[in-house]
Design a protein around this motif. Structure first.
Motif, PDB file in Angstrom:
ATOM      1  N   ALA A  34       0.825  -1.198   0.000  1.00 49.88           N
ATOM      2  CA  ALA A  34       0.000   0.000   0.000  1.00 49.88           C
ATOM      3  C   ALA A  34       0.860   1.250   0.000  1.00 49.88           C
ATOM      4  N   CYS A  35       1.910   1.240   0.822  1.00 48.65           N
ATOM      5  CA  CYS A  35       2.784   2.409   0.882  1.00 48.65           C
ATOM      6  C   CYS A  35       3.482   2.637  -0.450  1.00 48.65           C
ATOM      7  N   LEU A  36       3.911   1.560  -1.096  1.00 53.30           N
ATOM      8  CA  LEU A  36       4.600   1.712  -2.364  1.00 53.30           C
ATOM      9  C   LEU A  36       3.697   2.373  -3.386  1.00 53.30           C
ATOM     10  N   LEU A  37       2.447   1.925  -3.462  1.00 55.08           N
ATOM     11  CA  LEU A  37       1.524   2.519  -4.416  1.00 55.08           C
ATOM     12  C   LEU A  37       1.313   3.996  -4.123  1.00 55.08           C
ATOM     13  N   LEU A  38       1.179   4.332  -2.862  1.00 55.14           N
ATOM     14  CA  LEU A  38       0.970   5.726  -2.506  1.00 55.14           C
ATOM     15  C   LEU A  38       2.168   6.572  -2.890  1.00 55.14           C
ATOM     16  N   PHE A  39       3.340   6.121  -2.540  1.00 53.97           N
ATOM     17  CA  PHE A  39       4.516   6.943  -2.776  1.00 53.97           C
ATOM     18  C   PHE A  39       4.811   7.094  -4.261  1.00 53.97           C
ATOM     19  N   LEU A  40       4.554   6.058  -5.045  1.00 54.58           N
ATOM     20  CA  LEU A  40       4.753   6.195  -6.477  1.00 54.58           C
ATOM     21  C   LEU A  40       3.817   7.239  -7.053  1.00 54.58           C
ATOM     22  N   ALA A  41       2.651   7.410  -6.425  1.00 57.29           N
ATOM     23  CA  ALA A  41       1.670   8.344  -6.958  1.00 57.29           C
ATOM     24  C   ALA A  41       1.825   9.755  -6.410  1.00 57.29           C
ATOM     25  N   ALA A  42       2.297   9.888  -5.164  1.00 58.41           N
ATOM     26  CA  ALA A  42       2.170  11.170  -4.483  1.00 58.41           C
ATOM     27  C   ALA A  42       3.471  11.888  -4.206  1.00 58.41           C
ATOM     28  N   VAL A  43       4.585  11.175  -4.119  1.00 60.60           N
ATOM     29  CA  VAL A  43       5.799  11.870  -3.719  1.00 60.60           C
ATOM     30  C   VAL A  43       6.321  12.738  -4.845  1.00 60.60           C
ATOM     31  N   PRO A  44       7.084  13.773  -4.499  1.00 60.13           N
ATOM     32  CA  PRO A  44       7.603  14.661  -5.529  1.00 60.13           C
ATOM     33  C   PRO A  44       8.658  13.973  -6.376  1.00 60.13           C
ATOM     34  N   ARG A  45       8.779  14.419  -7.595  1.00 61.86           N
ATOM     35  CA  ARG A  45       9.820  13.935  -8.496  1.00 61.86           C
ATOM     36  C   ARG A  45      10.619  15.133  -8.989  1.00 61.86           C
ATOM     37  N   MET A  80       7.694  21.590   0.732  1.00 65.51           N
ATOM     38  CA  MET A  80       7.457  20.181   1.049  1.00 65.51           C
ATOM     39  C   MET A  80       6.592  20.098   2.289  1.00 65.51           C
ATOM     40  N   TYR A  81       5.562  19.247   2.224  1.00 68.50           N
ATOM     41  CA  TYR A  81       4.618  19.115   3.323  1.00 68.50           C
ATOM     42  C   TYR A  81       4.612  17.685   3.848  1.00 68.50           C
ATOM     43  N   LEU A  82       4.520  17.585   5.152  1.00 66.34           N
ATOM     44  CA  LEU A  82       4.269  16.314   5.822  1.00 66.34           C
ATOM     45  C   LEU A  82       2.770  16.203   6.058  1.00 66.34           C
ATOM     46  N   VAL A  83       2.185  15.069   5.682  1.00 73.02           N
ATOM     47  CA  VAL A  83       0.747  14.826   5.849  1.00 73.02           C
ATOM     48  C   VAL A  83       0.546  13.765   6.925  1.00 73.02           C
ATOM     49  N   LEU A 118       4.926  12.395   2.603  1.00 73.06           N
ATOM     50  CA  LEU A 118       5.545  13.634   2.156  1.00 73.06           C
ATOM     51  C   LEU A 118       4.959  13.990   0.795  1.00 73.06           C
ATOM     52  N   VAL A 119       4.481  15.211   0.669  1.00 71.40           N
ATOM     53  CA  VAL A 119       3.866  15.663  -0.574  1.00 71.40           C
ATOM     54  C   VAL A 119       4.461  17.025  -0.935  1.00 71.40           C
ATOM     55  N   SER A 120       4.905  17.153  -2.170  1.00 68.64           N
ATOM     56  CA  SER A 120       5.489  18.399  -2.645  1.00 68.64           C
ATOM     57  C   SER A 120       4.422  19.284  -3.280  1.00 68.64           C
TER      58      SER A 120
END
Length: 339
Positions: free
Chosen positions: A15-26, A149-152, A170-172
């Motif tokens: 679940a975490c992998l899917l989230l981070f691939l979708a939401a983390v900054p690149r 950069m924001y911590l959610v 973490l969301v950019s």
């Protein structure tokens, strides 16, 4: 033996992998300069549709701005977060590394709010730079955010049977969808969409077995009478799935005098139902067949449900002693102990 042991952290890594691939900054190669002066950015939240009842729950979400971002997309962390690695991120930063940075940032922001596995367990989170109460799992937005950069952090919530919890993210702001493979659009996105991925675990309650005998005639000072019960606890599956057995075992109560005794079985999943059958009633006691099996009310979270049995003395002078062995599999081998 216990069957289908309750899994408190199910499929969390995936679940975490899917989230981070979708939401983390690149890091977007060749992107236009970030407008670092913007103060009208936004973050819109929704929850994945893994669990339908989340639509009926209210999820508190708080965001914390932990780093600036410069015009080229490099992060400049606040002093409290300078050691977590945000200033070292690149296009090769992995989802696991983003996850680790998010956990470290959350432990700095809300000490004690995370368990050892990185899941948010704190119900009261510090005031942040934006907060919403997420209704119906979608459509709630935090507005008027600066770039950075924001911590959610999303606080755990309870239904009647389950606790839903979340990992820190973490969301950019802004973000982008550039990956150099399937998406070459390096446009900065100042209105960011975030999908929260919940983890779910059973809330727990107890079963109490109550046994009453109306008379007792001891044969000697060491005499006792044993009553034995088969206990099976199962919970109906979802969406047509078969019921899952969470507990299946034989337990006993010993009497040395007339009266009532109880036995407690702890940490059973809320919503499950117990079927308890008295399979041995001692040599001098009887129970009508219609009363020998009792089905409990559904297990209630952080509470107890009871089943009761009442045996009548038949005038005999035979005791009813015995030994009940408890067998349990630890994943590698069987072990046993005498109860």
């Amino acid at each position: 033996m216990k069957i289908g042991k309750i899994q408190r952290k199910s499929a969390l890594a995936a679940a975490c992998l899917l989230l981070f691939l979708a939401a983390v900054p690149r890091v977007a190669r060749g992107a236009l300069a970030i407008d670092t002066k913007k103060t009208d950015c936004s973050m819109a939240f929704s929850v994945s549709d893994d669990f339908g009842e989340l639509d009926s729950l209210i999820i508190p979400v708080t965001v914390y701005r932990i780093a600036d971002v410069n015009v080229s997309g490099q992060y400049l962390p606040d002093s409290a977060y300078s050691g977590i690695g945000l200033d070292q991120v690149s296009a090769s930063t992995t989802a696991a590394e983003w996850e680790e940075m998010a956990e470290e940032a959350a432990r700095i922001t809300a000490p004690g709010a995370l368990d050892e596995e990185g899941t948010i367990v704190g119900r009261e989170l510090p005031v942040g730079d934006g907060q919403i109460t997420l209704h119906e799992a979608s459509g709630d937005t935090i507005r008027n955010l600066e770039t950075g950069m924001y911590l959610v952090l999303a606080a755990p919530v309870d239904s009647a049977e389950y606790t839903y919890s979340f990992n820190p993210y973490l969301v950019s702001v802004p973000g982008n969808a550039y990956d150099g493979v399937q998406n070459n659009d390096d446009t900065w996105i100042y209105d960011v969409d975030v999908t929260l991925k919940p983890d779910r675990e059973n809330r727990l309650g107890d079963l109490v077995i109550s046994k009453t005998i109306d008379s007792y005639q001891p044969l000697g000072a060491a005499d006792r009478t044993m009553f034995v019960f088969q206990v099976e606890v199962s919970k109906a599956g979802e969406a047509g799935a078969p019921a899952q057995i969470y507990y299946s075992n034989v337990v006993s109560l010993d009497f040395t005098a007339a009266g009532t005794q109880t036995l407690r079985i702890e940490d059973l999943p809320a919503g499950a139902v117990a079927t308890v059958t008295e399979v041995y009633s001692g040599a001098s006691y009887t129970i009508p067949a219609a009363e020998a099996t009792v089905t409990s009310a559904p297990i209630a979270a952080e509470a107890e449900v009871s089943v009761s049995f009442n045996n009548r003395y038949n005038g005999g002078l035979n005791g009813g002693t015995g030994v009940v062995n408890h067998f349990e599999h630890d994943g590698a081998a069987w072990g046993w102990e005498t109860q």
